[in-house]
Design a protein around this motif. Structure first.
Motif, PDB file in Angstrom:
ATOM      1  N   ASN A 189       0.823  -1.215   0.000  1.00  0.00           N
ATOM      2  CA  ASN A 189       0.000   0.000   0.000  1.00  0.00           C
ATOM      3  C   ASN A 189       0.863   1.274   0.000  1.00  0.00           C
ATOM      4  OD1 ASN A 189      -1.921   1.640   2.532  1.00  0.00           O
ATOM      5  ND2 ASN A 189      -2.375   1.620   0.369  1.00  0.00           N
ATOM      6  N   LYS A 190       1.338   1.634  -1.214  1.00  0.00           N
ATOM      7  CA  LYS A 190       2.288   2.745  -1.332  1.00  0.00           C
ATOM      8  C   LYS A 190       1.696   4.091  -0.941  1.00  0.00           C
ATOM      9  CE  LYS A 190       2.300   1.312  -5.608  1.00  0.00           C
ATOM     10  NZ  LYS A 190       2.852   0.959  -6.897  1.00  0.00           N
ATOM     11  N   GLU A 191       0.360   4.253  -1.112  1.00  0.00           N
ATOM     12  CA  GLU A 191      -0.272   5.550  -0.816  1.00  0.00           C
ATOM     13  C   GLU A 191      -0.044   5.948   0.645  1.00  0.00           C
ATOM     14  OE1 GLU A 191      -1.823   2.903  -2.175  1.00  0.00           O
ATOM     15  OE2 GLU A 191      -2.947   3.481  -3.964  1.00  0.00           O
TER      16      GLU A 191
ATOM     17  N   LEU B  21       4.313   8.020  -7.486  1.00  0.00           N
ATOM     18  CA  LEU B  21       4.126   7.512  -6.119  1.00  0.00           C
ATOM     19  C   LEU B  21       5.315   6.631  -5.734  1.00  0.00           C
ATOM     20  CD1 LEU B  21       0.317   6.495  -6.276  1.00  0.00           C
ATOM     21  CD2 LEU B  21       1.266   8.478  -5.076  1.00  0.00           C
ATOM     22  N   GLU B  22       5.797   5.849  -6.699  1.00  0.00           N
ATOM     23  CA  GLU B  22       6.904   4.930  -6.400  1.00  0.00           C
ATOM     24  C   GLU B  22       8.220   5.660  -6.140  1.00  0.00           C
ATOM     25  OE1 GLU B  22       5.215   0.913  -8.582  1.00  0.00           O
ATOM     26  OE2 GLU B  22       7.009   1.864  -9.406  1.00  0.00           O
ATOM     27  N   VAL B  23       8.433   6.804  -6.800  1.00  0.00           N
ATOM     28  CA  VAL B  23       9.644   7.583  -6.517  1.00  0.00           C
ATOM     29  C   VAL B  23       9.601   8.028  -5.048  1.00  0.00           C
ATOM     30  CG1 VAL B  23      10.880   9.739  -6.987  1.00  0.00           C
ATOM     31  CG2 VAL B  23       9.995   8.374  -8.897  1.00  0.00           C
TER      32      VAL B  23
ATOM     33  N   VAL C  86       1.192   8.260 -12.768  1.00  0.00           N
ATOM     34  CA  VAL C  86       1.067   8.643 -11.360  1.00  0.00           C
ATOM     35  C   VAL C  86       1.705   7.551 -10.503  1.00  0.00           C
ATOM     36  CG1 VAL C  86      -0.600   8.784  -9.450  1.00  0.00           C
ATOM     37  CG2 VAL C  86      -0.959  10.141 -11.522  1.00  0.00           C
ATOM     38  N   ASN C  87       1.507   6.297 -10.899  1.00  0.00           N
ATOM     39  CA  ASN C  87       2.085   5.196 -10.126  1.00  0.00           C
ATOM     40  C   ASN C  87       3.596   5.349  -9.992  1.00  0.00           C
ATOM     41  OD1 ASN C  87       2.042   2.575  -8.774  1.00  0.00           O
ATOM     42  ND2 ASN C  87       3.033   1.813 -10.625  1.00  0.00           N
ATOM     43  N   LYS C  88       4.256   5.732 -11.088  1.00  0.00           N
ATOM     44  CA  LYS C  88       5.717   5.864 -11.008  1.00  0.00           C
ATOM     45  C   LYS C  88       6.085   7.026 -10.093  1.00  0.00           C
ATOM     46  CE  LYS C  88       7.002   2.964 -12.604  1.00  0.00           C
ATOM     47  NZ  LYS C  88       7.311   1.634 -11.991  1.00  0.00           N
TER      48      LYS C  88
ATOM     49  N   VAL D 121       6.809  -4.714  -0.926  1.00  0.00           N
ATOM     50  CA  VAL D 121       6.145  -5.702  -1.782  1.00  0.00           C
ATOM     51  C   VAL D 121       6.079  -5.186  -3.220  1.00  0.00           C
ATOM     52  CG1 VAL D 121       3.911  -6.817  -2.252  1.00  0.00           C
ATOM     53  CG2 VAL D 121       4.838  -6.813   0.075  1.00  0.00           C
ATOM     54  N   ASP D 122       6.016  -3.885  -3.382  1.00  0.00           N
ATOM     55  CA  ASP D 122       6.021  -3.290  -4.716  1.00  0.00           C
ATOM     56  C   ASP D 122       7.233  -3.871  -5.457  1.00  0.00           C
ATOM     57  OD1 ASP D 122       5.086  -1.625  -6.669  1.00  0.00           O
ATOM     58  OD2 ASP D 122       5.231   0.215  -5.488  1.00  0.00           O
ATOM     59  N   SER D 123       7.043  -4.316  -6.700  1.00  0.00           N
ATOM     60  CA  SER D 123       8.095  -5.094  -7.370  1.00  0.00           C
ATOM     61  C   SER D 123       9.403  -4.300  -7.532  1.00  0.00           C
ATOM     62  CB  SER D 123       7.617  -5.584  -8.735  1.00  0.00           C
ATOM     63  OG  SER D 123       7.235  -4.486  -9.530  1.00  0.00           O
ATOM     64  N   GLU D 124       9.290  -3.008  -7.841  1.00  0.00           N
ATOM     65  CA  GLU D 124      10.503  -2.202  -8.036  1.00  0.00           C
ATOM     66  C   GLU D 124      11.284  -2.077  -6.723  1.00  0.00           C
ATOM     67  OE1 GLU D 124       7.482  -1.422  -8.846  1.00  0.00           O
ATOM     68  OE2 GLU D 124       7.440  -1.085 -11.013  1.00  0.00           O
ATOM     69  N   HIS D 125      10.536  -1.837  -5.650  1.00  0.00           N
ATOM     70  CA  HIS D 125      11.187  -1.614  -4.360  1.00  0.00           C
ATOM     71  C   HIS D 125      11.747  -2.904  -3.795  1.00  0.00           C
ATOM     72  CE1 HIS D 125       8.491   1.553  -5.428  1.00  0.00           C
ATOM     73  NE2 HIS D 125       9.244   2.375  -4.713  1.00  0.00           N
TER      74      HIS D 125
HETATM   75 MG    MG Z   1       5.401  -1.150  -8.781  1.00  0.00          MG
END
Ligand code: MG
Ligand code: NDP
Length: 380
Positions: free
Chosen positions: A121-123, A217-219, A213-215, A146-150
């Motif tokens: 839950n990145k938000e 949020l991921e930054v 937007v997802n990217k 859990v986010d794949s990039e992280h």
């Molecule tokens: Mg991701």
């Protein structure tokens, strides 16, 4: 035996987490929470026999309690139910796979109760990272991405650690509209938007991937998780989603984590860390893979990323406003009330009117969210 709880067990990450649990005999489910999908939650209760479940929707919770009268599982509801689950006595880890910043309070409650977090839950981190990261340090709990990039970054950093890292190279597929110009983007439909080229995910994150937007949020998520500044994170478009992210070290060496797109890998890694375990599924075949390509994100067309970077640079309550405006806009886009490019206009206008508060408290974050949502609802 490791006991876990899952917030958002009926969603894309939640159901895949339960698949991982099914394949690992030493992980047990202590509690589950969902929004309103009672049918699926009942099946999950019968298979995984949690001590308690929580349902956000009140009518759904009452219905479920009747349906599972023959089991020993207790049913709670609403935010109180999620908070109760977050602090369950002998649970070791909470998987936060609920969608949106509704996850903030239960995540903080779990950390206060000493539970490790497997964070999808990145938000939550984007809006309350300045409260969550210090709290986790104070309580001595770990936050596993859990986010794949992280997860990829976490795996690459395992030996050297973040101190030797000069750049985080966060990969992005570019979404279904990569290569489009603004004119073409103005005409895309909801159906086009929900067709992600490489991943099958919940609807909200699928829209966020198309807007970039997802990217963004991921930054912000990467900055909080790894304790780096914005200038240390670079977004690299890697359309095949084979490289899940990379890190560059002091000496110029770059480490990457590669694999087929399968969220069960980062989920299992978070649940079983520091162990790596067998995971069934397709393996990368480099003899047939062909070429991998790379590029820079198109910041002019896909404004989700530059708007996020602006929110992150401003800091304080601005990331909350960026996120809350996006949650409102995506809800409207999913209901076909607005067009794709309106998402950017809604976020921009909410950010423009906002008076930034430095280091907002939890109450101030929730107030900024409510204010943004109400203002946008009254205008769009
Ligand atoms: Mg991701
Ligand atoms: P889904 O939409 O598939 O699932 C969301 C889950 O949250 C469902 O269980 C839903 O319950 C529950 N939920 C929704 N609203 C509420 C609410 N108000 N109160 C309580 N529960 C609620 O989302 P995803 O699994 O795709 O994403 C979950 C999180 O993980 C997001 O933050 C996303 O950004 C992140 N993430 C997802 C990835 C993916 O591959 N899917 C990859 C990386 C990150 P119900 O359906 O019963 O209403």
């Amino acid at each position: 035996m490791k006991k876990i709880g899952i917030l958002g067990s009926t969603g894309s990450i939640g159901t895949q987490t339960l698949e991982v649990v099914r394949d690992n005999d030493d992980i047990q489910v202590a509690g589950l929470a969902a929004g309103s999908n009672i049918e699926l939650l009942e099946k999950q209760i019968r298979e995984f026999k949690p001590e308690m479940v929580s349902v956000m929707d009140e009518a759904g919770a009452k219905d479920l309690a009747v349906r599972i009268r023959d089991t020993t599982t207790r049913v709670s509801m609403g935010m109180d139910g999620m908070l109760e689950l977050a602090a369950l006595a002998d649970m070791e880890m909470l998987v936060t796979a609920v969608v949106g910043m509704i996850g903030i309070r239960p995540t903080m409650e779990a950390i206060r109760a000493g539970k490790d977090i497997a964070l999808a839950n990145k938000e939550t981190l984007v809006t309350a990272g300045h409260l969550i990261m210090p709290l986790a340090r104070e309580m001595g709990v770990s936050i596993f991405p859990v986010d794949s990039e992280h997860s990829a970054i976490f795996q690459c950093l395992r030996k050297e650690g973040i101190r030797m890292c000069t750049r985080i190279l966060l990969t992005a597929s570019g979404g279904p509209f990569r290569g489009y110009d603004r004119e073409r983007l103005a005409k895309v439909t909801l159906e086009d938007t929900l067709k992600h080229p490489n991943w099958v995910m919940g609807q909200k994150i699928t829209v966020d991937s198309a807007t970039l937007v997802n990217k963004g949020l991921e930054v912000m998520e990467a900055c909080w998780l790894f304790g780096v500044g914005l200038d240390q994170v670079e977004v690299v478009v890697q359309p095949q989603s084979v490289i899940h992210s990379m890190v560059e070290f002091e000496d110029g060496a770059v480490m990457a984590q590669l694999g087929t797109p399968d969220m069960k890998l980062p989920i299992q890694y978070a649940l079983c860390y520091p162990q790596r375990r067998f995971l069934p599924g397709r393996r990368l075949d480099f003899t047939t893979l062909g070429s991998l390509s790379f590029g820079a994100p198109d910041m002019d067309t896909f404004q989700g990323l530059p708007l996020a970077l602006e929110a992150a640079r401003t800091g304080g309550s601005m990331p909350t406003v960026f996120n809350a405006a996006n949650e409102c806009a995506v809800r409207k886009f999913l209901q076909k009330e607005i067009r794709f490019l309106d998402i950017y206009d809604m976020i921009r206008s909410a950010m423009e009117r906002h008076q930034v508060q430095e280091a907002p408290s939890l109450d101030e974050i929730l107030a900024a969210e409510a204010d943004t949502d109400q203002w946008l609802e009254s205008r769009w």
